[in-house]
Scaffold this motif. Structure first.
Motif, short mmCIF file in Angstrom:
data_model
loop_
_atom_site.label_atom_id
_atom_site.label_comp_id
_atom_site.label_asym_id
_atom_site.label_seq_id
_atom_site.Cartn_x
_atom_site.Cartn_y
_atom_site.Cartn_z
N GLN A 1 -28.56 24.07 -99.19
CA GLN A 1 -28.29 25.19 -98.29
C GLN A 1 -26.85 25.13 -97.78
OE1 GLN A 1 -30.51 27.92 -97.28
NE2 GLN A 1 -28.39 28.55 -96.95
N ALA A 2 -26.36 23.91 -97.51
CA ALA A 2 -24.97 23.75 -97.06
C ALA A 2 -23.99 24.20 -98.14
CB ALA A 2 -24.72 22.29 -96.68
N ILE A 3 -24.28 23.89 -99.40
CA ILE A 3 -23.42 24.31 -100.50
C ILE A 3 -23.42 25.83 -100.63
CG2 ILE A 3 -23.21 24.32 -103.03
CD1 ILE A 3 -24.13 21.39 -102.98
N ALA A 4 -24.60 26.43 -100.54
CA ALA A 4 -24.69 27.89 -100.63
C ALA A 4 -23.87 28.55 -99.52
CB ALA A 4 -26.15 28.33 -100.55
N ASP A 5 -23.99 28.02 -98.30
CA ASP A 5 -23.25 28.59 -97.18
C ASP A 5 -21.74 28.41 -97.34
OD1 ASP A 5 -25.66 29.30 -96.02
OD2 ASP A 5 -25.74 27.55 -94.70
N LYS A 6 -21.33 27.26 -97.87
CA LYS A 6 -19.90 26.96 -98.03
C LYS A 6 -19.27 27.79 -99.14
CE LYS A 6 -16.04 24.58 -97.55
NZ LYS A 6 -15.21 24.65 -96.32
N THR A 7 -19.98 27.96 -100.25
CA THR A 7 -19.41 28.61 -101.42
C THR A 7 -19.66 30.11 -101.49
OG1 THR A 7 -21.39 28.21 -102.76
CG2 THR A 7 -19.70 26.48 -102.75
N GLY A 8 -20.70 30.58 -100.80
CA GLY A 8 -21.10 31.98 -100.93
C GLY A 8 -21.86 32.24 -102.21
N GLN A 9 -22.33 31.18 -102.88
CA GLN A 9 -23.04 31.31 -104.15
C GLN A 9 -24.48 30.84 -104.03
OE1 GLN A 9 -19.44 29.31 -106.36
NE2 GLN A 9 -20.77 30.22 -107.91
N LYS A 10 -25.31 31.34 -104.94
CA LYS A 10 -26.67 30.83 -105.05
C LYS A 10 -26.61 29.37 -105.50
CE LYS A 10 -28.68 35.27 -106.47
NZ LYS A 10 -29.42 35.96 -107.57
N THR A 11 -27.60 28.59 -105.10
CA THR A 11 -27.60 27.17 -105.42
C THR A 11 -29.01 26.68 -105.73
OG1 THR A 11 -25.71 26.80 -103.93
CG2 THR A 11 -26.96 24.86 -104.63
N ILE A 12 -29.14 25.94 -106.83
CA ILE A 12 -30.38 25.24 -107.15
C ILE A 12 -30.01 23.78 -107.37
CG2 ILE A 12 -31.43 27.29 -108.18
CD1 ILE A 12 -30.88 26.08 -110.94
N GLY A 13 -31.00 22.93 -107.64
CA GLY A 13 -30.69 21.52 -107.79
C GLY A 13 -31.51 20.85 -108.87
N ILE A 14 -31.03 19.71 -109.31
CA ILE A 14 -31.80 18.79 -110.15
C ILE A 14 -31.93 17.51 -109.34
CG2 ILE A 14 -31.79 17.40 -112.26
CD1 ILE A 14 -30.44 19.77 -113.65
N HIS A 15 -33.17 17.10 -109.11
CA HIS A 15 -33.40 16.01 -108.16
C HIS A 15 -33.28 14.64 -108.80
CE1 HIS A 15 -34.52 14.24 -104.43
NE2 HIS A 15 -35.59 13.65 -104.93
N ASN A 16 -32.44 13.81 -108.17
CA ASN A 16 -32.30 12.40 -108.50
C ASN A 16 -33.05 11.64 -107.41
OD1 ASN A 16 -31.30 9.82 -109.26
ND2 ASN A 16 -29.56 10.08 -107.87
N SER A 17 -34.25 11.20 -107.71
CA SER A 17 -35.11 10.64 -106.66
C SER A 17 -34.62 9.28 -106.18
CB SER A 17 -36.55 10.50 -107.18
OG SER A 17 -36.63 9.47 -108.14
N THR A 18 -35.10 8.90 -105.02
CA THR A 18 -34.76 7.59 -104.46
C THR A 18 -36.00 6.70 -104.39
OG1 THR A 18 -33.82 6.44 -102.54
CG2 THR A 18 -35.09 8.43 -102.08
N GLU A 19 -35.78 5.42 -104.68
CA GLU A 19 -36.84 4.41 -104.53
C GLU A 19 -36.36 3.27 -103.64
OE1 GLU A 19 -39.56 3.79 -108.14
OE2 GLU A 19 -37.60 4.17 -109.06
N GLY A 20 -35.35 3.55 -102.82
CA GLY A 20 -34.80 2.51 -101.97
C GLY A 20 -33.47 2.00 -102.51
N PHE A 21 -32.72 1.33 -101.65
CA PHE A 21 -31.34 0.94 -101.98
C PHE A 21 -31.23 0.12 -103.26
CE2 PHE A 21 -27.80 -2.06 -101.75
CZ PHE A 21 -26.73 -1.18 -101.63
N PHE A 22 -32.01 -0.94 -103.38
CA PHE A 22 -31.81 -1.86 -104.49
C PHE A 22 -32.22 -1.25 -105.84
CE2 PHE A 22 -32.04 -4.75 -100.82
CZ PHE A 22 -30.82 -5.40 -101.00
N LYS A 23 -33.33 -0.51 -105.87
CA LYS A 23 -33.72 0.14 -107.12
C LYS A 23 -32.73 1.25 -107.49
CE LYS A 23 -38.65 -0.84 -107.45
NZ LYS A 23 -40.01 -0.26 -107.64
N ASP A 24 -32.26 1.99 -106.48
CA ASP A 24 -31.26 3.03 -106.75
C ASP A 24 -29.97 2.42 -107.28
OD1 ASP A 24 -33.16 4.73 -105.74
OD2 ASP A 24 -31.92 5.52 -104.11
N LEU A 25 -29.56 1.31 -106.69
CA LEU A 25 -28.34 0.64 -107.14
C LEU A 25 -28.50 0.15 -108.57
CD1 LEU A 25 -25.50 -0.33 -106.39
CD2 LEU A 25 -26.54 -2.46 -105.55
N GLY A 26 -29.67 -0.39 -108.89
CA GLY A 26 -29.92 -0.84 -110.25
C GLY A 26 -29.82 0.30 -111.26
#
Length: 313
Positions: free
Chosen positions: A129-154
């Motif tokens: 929503q912040a990107i849409a408001d900043k750019t004036g464009q429609k925005t969708i996403g591809i989700h990069n999920s989180t499993e906590g700091f250490f798994k994400d870092l790995g």
């Protein structure tokens, strides 16, 4: 004496009568209703060149619903739409309901945003929503999920090595390939690990264009030229040639400083980094790692300028 009569459908016909002669003039052509000019609306970039009306108007596939009590991992690699709706990776991008600027759509095209590590679904929704408001464009996403700091870092480490499976990489690569094959432009934004995912997906698409489509290296770069990429505090140090890049780097942010394209100062490791041919890097210095130097919503987006302006600067 002339008389004017109205027909039942409100078209006007004129009949003239003279002494000794009776004749009816042919009916006038029906008046053509004025056609209002269409409003100056912005067309979604994903279906701008679609010719099949069924494709343009088809309802999106069923919204993905995670099992009760499921963790963020359930949304890994899903395409995210307005209101936190999640869709399977195979869903055509033109069918994803996008976040729209609160003040209305001002610019054409739809941005695809890939989030960084330690960001759950709700966090990505806030940024879209912040990107849409900043750019004036429609925005969708591809989700990069989180499993906590250490798994994400790995996972960041394996992304750096281009090893292992990352559903977000697969979804982005497949979506990019589909859009490029259809001849459509694509606008990407990525933060932190999202930059690694974007770099890896772009390399996958380049390989696919060479191997499956038989394109030469020059043709691959030309095809990738339809992709515009903006990264914010990204953890990737190399990007393939072809796309048009703008990279935002906060000198106070250790993520791009240590793992990405580096800070504005020169160093011996610069020889191992490649921002992409003709890339623009916009450096700034703000806050600290303890006060939000790596934050996309409150720090990086405040530095963002329109893409063409950034490329020209």
């Amino acid at each position: 004496m002339g008389t004017i009569g109205r027909t039942s459908n409100n078209n006007i016909a004129r009949t003239t009568t003279t002494t000794g002669t009776t004749g009816a003039a042919p009916a006038a052509k029906p008046a053509t209703a004025a056609t209002a000019k269409p409003a100056n609306t912005v067309k979604d970039g994903f279906d701008a060149k679609a010719t099949n009306s069924a494709v343009r108007t088809a309802a999106p596939a069923a919204v993905f619903t995670a099992p009760a009590g499921a963790k963020d991992k359930a949304y890994d690699g899903k395409i995210m739409g307005k209101g936190g709706q999640a869709f399977d990776a195979s869903t055509p991008l033109s069918q994803i309901p996008a976040y729209e600027p609160k003040g209305g759509v001002k610019q054409p095209g739809t941005i695809i945003y890939v989030n960084g590590m330690m960001t759950d679904k709700a966090g990505q929704e806030t940024t879209m929503q912040a990107i849409a408001d900043k750019t004036g464009q429609k925005t969708i996403g591809i989700h990069n999920s989180t499993e906590g700091f250490f798994k994400d870092l790995g996972q960041c480490v394996t992304d750096k090595m281009d090893k292992g499976k990352n559903p977000a990489v697969d979804t982005l690569a497949d979506s990019l390939y589909t859009e490029l094959k259809a001849g459509r432009d694509v606008h990407l934004m990525a933060h932190s690990q999202g930059g690694l995912i974007t770099s890896r997906a772009l390399n996958d698409v380049a390989k696919r264009l060479r191997i499956e489509d038989g394109l030469s290296p020059a043709q691959v770069q030309e095809k990738l030229g339809k992709v515009s990429v903006e990264t914010f505090g990204a953890a990737a140090a190399t990007y393939p040639d072809g796309p048009k890049y703008v990279h935002y780097v906060n000198d106070k942010d250790p993520v791009p400083g240590l793992f990405g394209l580096g800070t504005s100062g020169k160093g011996p490791l610069d020889l191992l980094k490649h921002a992409g041919k003709d890339a623009k890097i916009r450096y700034f210095s703000e806050k600290s790692i303890f006060s939000g130097a790596h934050n996309i919503n409150d720090t990086y987006l405040n530095q963002r300028v329109p893409f063409d302006q950034a490329r020209a600067g």
